[in-house]
Design an enzyme around this catalytic site. Sequence first.
Site, PDB file in Angstrom:
ATOM      1  CG  HIS A  54     -24.612   0.728 -12.943  1.00  0.00           C
ATOM      2  ND1 HIS A  54     -23.546   0.064 -12.389  1.00  0.00           N
ATOM      3  CD2 HIS A  54     -24.126   1.916 -13.380  1.00  0.00           C
ATOM      4  CE1 HIS A  54     -22.462   0.818 -12.469  1.00  0.00           C
ATOM      5  NE2 HIS A  54     -22.783   1.944 -13.073  1.00  0.00           N
ATOM      6  CD  GLU A 159     -19.127   7.057 -16.014  1.00  0.00           C
ATOM      7  OE1 GLU A 159     -20.033   7.003 -15.174  1.00  0.00           O
ATOM      8  OE2 GLU A 159     -18.803   6.097 -16.763  1.00  0.00           O
ATOM      9  CG  ASP A 185     -18.903   6.294 -11.507  1.00  0.00           C
ATOM     10  OD1 ASP A 185     -19.069   5.923 -10.335  1.00  0.00           O
ATOM     11  OD2 ASP A 185     -19.382   5.682 -12.473  1.00  0.00           O
TER      12      ASP A 185
END
Length: 263
Positions: A54, A159, A185
């Site tokens: 990310h 997740e 998530d």
Amino acid sequence: MSSEPTPLLRNPVKEKLSRGEPVYSMTVRLVRTVDIASIAHTAGFDSVYIDMEHSSFPLEAAGQICMACTHLGVTPLVRVPGLDPFFIARVMDAGAMGIVVPGVQSADEARAAVRAVKHAPLGERSLAGAAPQLHYRSLPADQTVRELDQASMVVAMIESRAGLDAADAIAAVDGVDILLVGASDLSGELGFAGQVDNPEVHKAFLHVIDVCQAHGKTVGIGGLGGRPDLIRQYLELGAGYVSTGNDISFLSAAAAQKRRQFV
């Protein structure tokens, strides 16, 4: 008395977890310089993981931070964007002591991560020669492999529903060290985005704790940096690795707090 030679490369996180002690990690998404290693060390973190999923983090900067962390006794991990074995090999060759793999959904994916991190016979990673983790010592190939593989870690993130359903099989994979539950998530996947204290998220944590205890693996807590009460609860239930938050959120919170002092 053990006949095993004393390792040249130590992984403080592995050592603490083996003693049943919790470890605390700081995520690095913003800072590109080695200063962040010293900041993490001074703040008392056991580990950092550099987030290459990310962020736009360059590999060169990640490697420099990893090397600085190793010198300071802070275990450097890198969250990779996926299971590309060539990218994972470059991350490890740059100085990481392990990887964090997002969204693992099956035992096959977990085995692929292990193969990319470990050398033969457990894995398929190519031996690069003198390694930064070993301060570029020239060692026999078998010793280099032994040192790197005993210290390296594979962290599989849970997740999704699929990952949760496969958690027992993932925990059974040889070479996987930690199952890191990503509450942010996972809560969204379960239909309760942002509700990290939802009973279904709690049930998911309990399930991962159970399968990890059955297979002798560590449970990681992710996405709960703003809920120290929940972190304490899961540590008491058997979790061992805590992802506390990232440098962006730390800086933003401290900056906002400082500004409020002058209102």
